[in-house]
Design an enzyme around this catalytic site. Sequence first.
Site, PDB file in Angstrom:
ATOM      1  N   TYR A 137       5.536  -3.027  -7.287  1.00 15.46           N
ATOM      2  CA  TYR A 137       6.371  -2.417  -8.326  1.00 15.46           C
ATOM      3  C   TYR A 137       6.587  -3.353  -9.518  1.00 15.46           C
ATOM      4  CZ  TYR A 137       7.666   1.425  -5.172  1.00 15.46           C
ATOM      5  OH  TYR A 137       7.658   2.511  -4.343  1.00 15.46           O
ATOM      6  N   LYS A 191       0.900  -3.603   6.495  1.00 12.05           N
ATOM      7  CA  LYS A 191      -0.418  -2.941   6.514  1.00 12.05           C
ATOM      8  C   LYS A 191      -1.448  -4.056   6.575  1.00 12.05           C
ATOM      9  CE  LYS A 191      -2.964   0.833   6.080  1.00 12.05           C
ATOM     10  NZ  LYS A 191      -3.059   1.824   7.166  1.00 12.05           N
ATOM     11  N   ASP A 223       1.705   3.219   8.409  1.00 10.86           N
ATOM     12  CA  ASP A 223       1.369   4.628   8.677  1.00 10.86           C
ATOM     13  C   ASP A 223       1.923   5.038  10.040  1.00 10.86           C
ATOM     14  OD1 ASP A 223      -0.436   2.679   9.470  1.00 10.86           O
ATOM     15  OD2 ASP A 223      -2.178   3.988   9.432  1.00 10.86           O
ATOM     16  N   ASP A 247      10.671   1.786   0.080  1.00 12.29           N
ATOM     17  CA  ASP A 247      11.091   2.893  -0.770  1.00 12.29           C
ATOM     18  C   ASP A 247      10.871   4.212  -0.025  1.00 12.29           C
ATOM     19  OD1 ASP A 247      11.741   4.464  -2.920  1.00 12.29           O
ATOM     20  OD2 ASP A 247      10.054   3.874  -4.175  1.00 12.29           O
ATOM     21  N   ASP A 251      13.845   6.511   2.516  1.00 15.12           N
ATOM     22  CA  ASP A 251      14.159   7.916   2.220  1.00 15.12           C
ATOM     23  C   ASP A 251      13.835   8.808   3.414  1.00 15.12           C
ATOM     24  OD1 ASP A 251      15.224   7.583  -0.241  1.00 15.12           O
ATOM     25  OD2 ASP A 251      13.660   8.639  -1.353  1.00 15.12           O
TER      26      ASP A 251
END
Length: 356
Positions: A137, A191, A223, A247, A251
């Site tokens: 980001y 990952k 994943d 992020d 959520d």
Amino acid sequence: MSKKICVLPGDGIGPEIMAEAVRVLQALDLGFEMETALLGGAAVDATSNPYPEATQKLVQAADAILLGAVGGPQWDSLPREQRPERGLLGIRKQLGLFANLRPAILYPELANASSLKPEVVAGLDILIVRELTGDIYFGQPRGIEVREIDGQKQRFGFNTMHYSESEIRRILRVAFEAARKRNKKLCSVDKMNVLETTQLWRDIANELAPEYPDVELTHMLVDNAAMQLVRNPRQFDVMVTGNMFGDILSDEAAMLTGSIGMLPSASLDAKHKGLYEPSHGSAPDIAGKGVANPLATILSVAMMLRYTFALEEAAVKVENAVKKVLAQGYRTGDIHEPGTTRVGTRQMGDAVLAAL
Ligand code: NAD
């Protein structure tokens, strides 16, 4: 220890829910010094600045900041630098808040609010620790350019994922320490099969683990973590991950609970100074009606007591009071079900005070 709290009610339902949180803090009688200031749209209206200098000074001087919410349609058409959310971004930047803590708790009484089957999700209690200031980001270089590729000029988009060892270390320490205060299980999400940055993340987690022998560290690919959160979310205690994965996963975890009015959050710096706020927004659709759920803000107070002031006993007292009012059947409109008692913001605050 000084105990200064900067109170920022903000916009929309912010002032209503904050009033109840402040009453809870006052009832605990812990000797806090509280000062209230303007942020967001309310600050724009009064000073043309979403993060006025007077507020910046209070934020700087405080040990913790308690925020309601900012924003609303009446400010959406203002120039970008005057938008309410600029105020919030300003605080995050000023304080270097790199650790975002978001619990996702589903109280047994509210199990029907989840889109998952109650037997999968009832009693869920997980904490997601997300790195907030690094990762893809913020990484440079980034942009959209025209480049010659395969003999053809075309647009090319690019971002850079990177983390330094010190950035990874400090967020992992926050997560290990949080796990210590809970059920002592930490799942680090990465990952590493594809991304070197996250291989480094995993290596550093393994290097730190011996310093926290009481915490059981496991690793999971992102994943799989996304799948496990909907398959069997109760296997997790604390999850820690980078900015982008966090992020998305935070959520996802929040939505498992189905009730946005119940979810607190904390953003911390390296010295435990923190910004505490409900995970929801300013809910302009119900603002001023006295029906908003104040529990996410009251639970944010509990997080503040735990993470900034190390007052575990007081934090648990607040959390137990919230559990008690739910068990007594009190519900604001957002979590109301037939057979329970519908109350407004103030009455919910009263019920929590009585339960304390
Ligand atoms: P929202 O979270 O404000 O509202 C979404 C829905 O949930 C609405 O129907 C609302 O009534 C309901 N809701 C939210 N909190 C509730 C509570 N405590 N009790 C009962 N019901 C509740 O999200 P939105 O509608 O997308 O955004 C509204 C405004 O809030 C926008 O201006 C947005 O930019 C801002 N916002 C601010 C923050 C923040 O301050 N951190 C976060 C998200 C959105």
